[in-house]
Design a protein around this motif. Structure first.
Motif, PDB file in Angstrom:
ATOM      1  N   LYS A  17       0.850  -1.198   0.000  1.00 62.59           N
ATOM      2  CA  LYS A  17       0.000   0.000   0.000  1.00 62.59           C
ATOM      3  C   LYS A  17       0.884   1.246   0.000  1.00 62.59           C
ATOM      4  CE  LYS A  17      -3.709   0.151   2.475  1.00 62.59           C
ATOM      5  NZ  LYS A  17      -4.664   0.137   3.594  1.00 62.59           N
ATOM      6  N   LEU A  18       0.812   1.995  -1.076  1.00 63.48           N
ATOM      7  CA  LEU A  18       1.605   3.215  -1.198  1.00 63.48           C
ATOM      8  C   LEU A  18       0.749   4.476  -1.121  1.00 63.48           C
ATOM      9  CD1 LEU A  18       4.053   2.144  -4.056  1.00 63.48           C
ATOM     10  CD2 LEU A  18       4.606   2.468  -1.641  1.00 63.48           C
ATOM     11  N   ASP A  19      -0.510   4.318  -0.762  1.00 62.73           N
ATOM     12  CA  ASP A  19      -1.407   5.472  -0.685  1.00 62.73           C
ATOM     13  C   ASP A  19      -1.646   5.931   0.754  1.00 62.73           C
ATOM     14  OD1 ASP A  19      -2.785   3.258   0.105  1.00 62.73           O
ATOM     15  OD2 ASP A  19      -4.538   3.588  -1.168  1.00 62.73           O
ATOM     16  N   LEU A  20      -0.787   5.499   1.668  1.00 54.81           N
ATOM     17  CA  LEU A  20      -0.978   5.854   3.071  1.00 54.81           C
ATOM     18  C   LEU A  20      -0.478   7.263   3.382  1.00 54.81           C
ATOM     19  CD1 LEU A  20       0.195   2.484   4.702  1.00 54.81           C
ATOM     20  CD2 LEU A  20      -2.147   3.234   4.220  1.00 54.81           C
ATOM     21  N   VAL A  21       0.493   7.741   2.607  1.00 53.89           N
ATOM     22  CA  VAL A  21       1.147   9.020   2.882  1.00 53.89           C
ATOM     23  C   VAL A  21       1.262   9.812   1.584  1.00 53.89           C
ATOM     24  CG1 VAL A  21       3.339  10.088   3.566  1.00 53.89           C
ATOM     25  CG2 VAL A  21       2.438   8.159   4.864  1.00 53.89           C
ATOM     26  N   PRO A  22       0.990  11.120   1.597  1.00 51.34           N
ATOM     27  CA  PRO A  22       1.168  11.922   0.383  1.00 51.34           C
ATOM     28  C   PRO A  22       2.609  11.838  -0.138  1.00 51.34           C
ATOM     29  CG  PRO A  22      -0.064  13.164   2.022  1.00 51.34           C
ATOM     30  CD  PRO A  22       0.412  11.914   2.704  1.00 51.34           C
TER      31      PRO A  22
ATOM     32  N   VAL B  46      14.519   3.726   4.788  1.00 46.87           N
ATOM     33  CA  VAL B  46      13.676   2.537   4.790  1.00 46.87           C
ATOM     34  C   VAL B  46      12.530   2.798   5.760  1.00 46.87           C
ATOM     35  CG1 VAL B  46      13.514   0.072   5.255  1.00 46.87           C
ATOM     36  CG2 VAL B  46      15.602   1.022   4.241  1.00 46.87           C
ATOM     37  N   VAL B  47      11.308   2.873   5.240  1.00 48.90           N
ATOM     38  CA  VAL B  47      10.142   3.171   6.065  1.00 48.90           C
ATOM     39  C   VAL B  47       9.528   1.853   6.532  1.00 48.90           C
ATOM     40  CG1 VAL B  47       7.919   4.342   6.189  1.00 48.90           C
ATOM     41  CG2 VAL B  47       9.751   5.268   4.741  1.00 48.90           C
ATOM     42  N   GLY B  48       9.538   1.650   7.829  1.00 50.38           N
ATOM     43  CA  GLY B  48       9.027   0.418   8.412  1.00 50.38           C
ATOM     44  C   GLY B  48      10.149  -0.441   8.945  1.00 50.38           C
ATOM     45  N   CYS B  49      10.028  -0.894  10.189  1.00 50.36           N
ATOM     46  CA  CYS B  49      11.051  -1.750  10.800  1.00 50.36           C
ATOM     47  C   CYS B  49      10.460  -3.062  11.260  1.00 50.36           C
ATOM     48  CB  CYS B  49      11.719  -1.026  11.972  1.00 50.36           C
ATOM     49  SG  CYS B  49      12.856   0.270  11.466  1.00 50.36           S
ATOM     50  N   GLY B  50       9.556  -3.604  10.436  1.00 46.41           N
ATOM     51  CA  GLY B  50       9.174  -4.992  10.626  1.00 46.41           C
ATOM     52  C   GLY B  50      10.268  -5.865  10.048  1.00 46.41           C
ATOM     53  N   TYR B  51       9.965  -7.128   9.845  1.00 48.95           N
ATOM     54  CA  TYR B  51      10.974  -8.031   9.308  1.00 48.95           C
ATOM     55  C   TYR B  51      11.505  -7.539   7.963  1.00 48.95           C
ATOM     56  CZ  TYR B  51      11.122 -11.974  12.537  1.00 48.95           C
ATOM     57  OH  TYR B  51      11.361 -12.779  13.619  1.00 48.95           O
ATOM     58  N   SER B  52      10.613  -7.191   7.058  1.00 49.59           N
ATOM     59  CA  SER B  52      11.039  -6.777   5.719  1.00 49.59           C
ATOM     60  C   SER B  52      11.907  -5.533   5.773  1.00 49.59           C
ATOM     61  CB  SER B  52       9.805  -6.528   4.837  1.00 49.59           C
ATOM     62  OG  SER B  52      10.191  -6.123   3.543  1.00 49.59           O
TER      63      SER B  52
ATOM     64  N   LEU C 227      17.071   7.917  -1.799  1.00 50.11           N
ATOM     65  CA  LEU C 227      16.205   6.799  -2.155  1.00 50.11           C
ATOM     66  C   LEU C 227      15.292   6.485  -0.982  1.00 50.11           C
ATOM     67  CD1 LEU C 227      15.465   4.398  -4.043  1.00 50.11           C
ATOM     68  CD2 LEU C 227      17.365   3.135  -3.023  1.00 50.11           C
ATOM     69  N   VAL C 228      14.001   6.291  -1.281  1.00 58.60           N
ATOM     70  CA  VAL C 228      13.010   5.944  -0.253  1.00 58.60           C
ATOM     71  C   VAL C 228      12.451   4.567  -0.565  1.00 58.60           C
ATOM     72  CG1 VAL C 228      10.880   6.609   0.915  1.00 58.60           C
ATOM     73  CG2 VAL C 228      12.395   8.377  -0.011  1.00 58.60           C
ATOM     74  N   LEU C 229      12.571   3.640   0.384  1.00 56.97           N
ATOM     75  CA  LEU C 229      12.040   2.289   0.252  1.00 56.97           C
ATOM     76  C   LEU C 229      10.903   2.097   1.245  1.00 56.97           C
ATOM     77  CD1 LEU C 229      15.406   0.331  -0.051  1.00 56.97           C
ATOM     78  CD2 LEU C 229      13.960   1.222  -1.877  1.00 56.97           C
ATOM     79  N   TRP C 230       9.779   1.597   0.770  1.00 65.94           N
ATOM     80  CA  TRP C 230       8.543   1.528   1.567  1.00 65.94           C
ATOM     81  C   TRP C 230       8.192   0.072   1.859  1.00 65.94           C
ATOM     82  CZ3 TRP C 230       6.093   5.848   3.366  1.00 65.94           C
ATOM     83  CH2 TRP C 230       4.865   5.661   4.007  1.00 65.94           C
ATOM     84  N   THR C 231       8.084  -0.279   3.136  1.00 63.95           N
ATOM     85  CA  THR C 231       7.758  -1.657   3.536  1.00 63.95           C
ATOM     86  C   THR C 231       6.555  -1.714   4.474  1.00 63.95           C
ATOM     87  OG1 THR C 231       9.201  -1.669   5.502  1.00 63.95           O
ATOM     88  CG2 THR C 231      10.217  -2.214   3.382  1.00 63.95           C
ATOM     89  N   VAL C 232       5.766  -0.659   4.532  1.00 62.17           N
ATOM     90  CA  VAL C 232       4.653  -0.570   5.490  1.00 62.17           C
ATOM     91  C   VAL C 232       3.335  -0.817   4.774  1.00 62.17           C
ATOM     92  CG1 VAL C 232       3.447   0.892   7.135  1.00 62.17           C
ATOM     93  CG2 VAL C 232       5.921   1.072   6.894  1.00 62.17           C
ATOM     94  N   GLY C 233       2.551  -1.738   5.290  1.00 59.37           N
ATOM     95  CA  GLY C 233       1.191  -1.946   4.808  1.00 59.37           C
ATOM     96  C   GLY C 233       1.112  -2.797   3.549  1.00 59.37           C
ATOM     97  N   SER C 234       0.046  -3.569   3.452  1.00 55.29           N
ATOM     98  CA  SER C 234      -0.202  -4.374   2.263  1.00 55.29           C
ATOM     99  C   SER C 234      -1.703  -4.474   2.039  1.00 55.29           C
ATOM    100  CB  SER C 234       0.409  -5.775   2.402  1.00 55.29           C
ATOM    101  OG  SER C 234      -0.183  -6.470   3.479  1.00 55.29           O
ATOM    102  N   ARG C 235      -2.072  -4.709   0.791  1.00 60.16           N
ATOM    103  CA  ARG C 235      -3.481  -4.821   0.413  1.00 60.16           C
ATOM    104  C   ARG C 235      -3.703  -6.183  -0.232  1.00 60.16           C
ATOM    105  NH1 ARG C 235      -3.582  -0.822  -2.510  1.00 60.16           N
ATOM    106  NH2 ARG C 235      -4.620   0.700  -1.139  1.00 60.16           N
ATOM    107  N   PRO C 236      -4.505  -7.064   0.402  1.00 57.41           N
ATOM    108  CA  PRO C 236      -4.785  -8.368  -0.212  1.00 57.41           C
ATOM    109  C   PRO C 236      -5.487  -8.197  -1.548  1.00 57.41           C
ATOM    110  CG  PRO C 236      -5.443  -8.331   2.096  1.00 57.41           C
ATOM    111  CD  PRO C 236      -5.139  -6.917   1.722  1.00 57.41           C
TER     112      PRO C 236
END
Length: 538
Positions: free
Chosen positions: A210-215, A256-262, A368-377
């Motif tokens: 999900k890349l629509d969480l933040v402008p 790197v946005v998000g510090c879960g496993y990914s 460089l911005v890498l996004w790892t937060v949120g997913s949409r089934p």
């Protein structure tokens, strides 16, 4: 991150003679439609279809094509090779979909009930996602973790379509299509205009970031979930490395946005690659990394990140992402080099707002911005005219019963990221490769049981432990069968590769990849020995 797998298959399942039992042990593994009813699909852009099969019975075909006016998509029906055999359509070729198809192939079937299996995926390749990080360090080759479906399914009766799903027309009240034909479960409409009638359907379409969480995230941030994502990140890193080497001595800044496993695995991998040439900024709204991980994995990750050029911003969330362009057009620059310079010198501003009262707002300037937060089934729409949806939970996953069937649709199974399953204690099962492979095992068995009029088994997740990569020669593994044990460093890295090797989808591919990894390891060992001897002699 994906979870460690050391014993996932159910030994009581009937397998064909000669099946690789050892490999199984190590796997983590509305409206009714009458037959012949045609629904005209709308215009399709960029759709494609490839049929691949090595079935001895022959290929399926297409029929019912009609003349259409300009701008309208021609509609055709897929013809199954056999009229009387059960027809199983599997949507999605990830861990859930592919491993379900292979599970069905491995079971022992009565000759008159052996099903015809059609696998549909938008890509021509299966991607072993837990090892995408190794592409950035050059530890693995693309063919090793992203083999083509045509190669994996060679020698099986499984047929493959490369296409996208448009909508599904389930037939929940089973209607007999004739005195000598099977009951139809519904139809699947593909974007290419092909209609596939099925008796049983498996939803395993996975999820997307999900890349629509933040402008600004959808315009300027890169996800890291697919092979195409990894290729884009690799291309961007190479461009930044060349640009810094030739024009700019400053450090490469990666967020790197998000510090879960990914996010943690990505930060560790990139920091190892860049070494002293760059710095990684890892941002997480929580005050700790990998909150759901075993303490041993989390501590090993913190130790590795603190030893490298990784700066943690814990307790912050990104409010927006903006782009700035700092390239200066010099008169001595070649015309053909300007576009590469402009791409390499793009800068992005991340506005961070505190999630904790004790923190202050910050702005980060990165390359460089890498996004790892949120997913949409990903779930297909239900026809006609995309007017319905499958029953879903708040996260957008299909609601299923304990046998993995979609509620209200007894001939449709959903697994992996597409399914919302809760264990006996009511907790939602995480969307990991371990879960998808184990669900594929149960889905294959339950399809066998349903077709053979046997009782279906309720799904029970076996937690096999968790593991994560922390660089080219570093990893952390916490197996579930030994409390408090965590394998770190080179030992953890080796154990992780062996576990993943055993979980590759087929014996043939497993053998080729294993030989390739052994060869690379031998070459690396010889090179290291030569370097050591040279230093000693000097």
């Amino acid at each position: 991150m994906e979870s460690l797998a050391l014993a996932a298959s159910l030994s009581l399942f009937p397998l064909k003679r000669g099946g690789n039992y050892l490999a199984k042990i190590f796997m983590k593994p509305g409206n009714g439609l009458r037959p012949g009813f045609m629904v005209n699909s709308g215009p399709s852009r960029g759709s494609f279809c490839i049929l691949s099969s090595t079935t001895k019975e022959g290929f399926g075909g297409f029929g019912g094509r009609r003349q259409v006016s300009e701008g309208e998509t021609s509609t055709s029906s897929f013809t199954w090779p056999k009229k009387q055999s059960p027809r199983i359509c599997i949507l999605g070729g990830g861990f859930g979909g592919l491993y379900t198809a292979l599970r069905l192939e491995s079971l022992e079937w009565p000759p008159e009930k052996k099903p015809q299996v059609l696998l549909v995926d938008q890509s021509e390749r299966f991607v072993f996602k837990p090892m995408l990080y190794e592409l950035l360090t050059g530890e693995v080759d693309e063919w090793e973790i992203a083999p083509r479906f045509s190669e994996l399914l060679s020698g099986t009766s499984i047929q493959f379509f490369q296409d996208r799903v448009k909508e599904v027309f389930p037939c929940d009240s089973y209607r007999n299509s004739g005195p000598t034909q099977l009951l139809s479960g519904g139809k699947v409409h593909l974007e290419s205009g092909i209609e596939v009638e099925y008796d049983w359907l498996v939803l395993a379409l996975g999820a997307q970031t999900k890349l629509d969480l933040v402008p600004g995230a959808s315009e300027f941030a890169l996800p890291f979930s697919t092979l195409e994502d990894a290729q884009r990140v690799e291309q961007k890193l190479r461009m930044l490395e060349r640009g810094r080497f030739c024009k700019d001595p400053s450090l490469i800044q990666v967020a790197v946005v998000g510090c879960g496993y990914s996010g943690v695995e990505l930060a560790a991998t990139i920091s190892e690659r860049l070494q002293e040439r760059g710095r990684v900024k890892a941002i997480n709204v929580g005050t700790t990394i990998c909150p759901s991980a075993p303490s041993g994995n989390r501590e090993a990750a913190l130790k590795v990140l603190s030893s490298r050029n990784v700066e943690l911003f814990l307790g912050y969330y990104v409010s927006c992402i903006k782009k700035i362009d700092k390239i200066e057009n010099s008169h001595d620059s070649e015309v053909g080099d300007v576009n590469n310079q402009r791409e390499a010198f793009k800068k992005f501003i991340l506005e961070l707002l505190p999630a904790e009262r004790s923190l202050q707002s910050q702005s980060l300037e990165v390359d460089l911005v890498l996004w790892t937060v949120g997913s949409r089934p990903l779930l297909p729409l239900v026809g006609p005219n995309n007017s319905g949806l499958f029953p879903a939970n708040s996260g957008g996953q299909a609601e299923i019963d304990d046998t993995l069937r979609v509620k209200g649709h007894p001939r449709i199974f959903a697994i992996g990221d597409s399914a919302g399953f809760r264990d006996s204690s009511g907790r939602r099962v995480p969307a990991t490769a371990q879960v998808a492979i184990q669900q594929a095992d149960f889905a294959g068995w339950n399809l066998w049981a349903a077709i053979n009029e046997r009782p279906l088994l309720p799904f029970r997740l076996q937690n096999l432990g968790e593991m994560m990569t922390l660089g080219k020669y570093d990893a952390a593994i916490s197996p579930s069968f030994v409390d408090g044990l965590t394998l770190e460093g080179n030992l953890g890295h080796t154990a992780r590769k062996v576990a993943y090797l055993m979980r590759l989808p087929t014996d043939q591919h497993r053998l080729k990849v294993g030989f390739s990894w052994i060869t690379k390891s031998a070459i690396d060992s010889i090179a290291s020995l030569q370097s050591t001897l040279a230093n000693v002699l000097s």
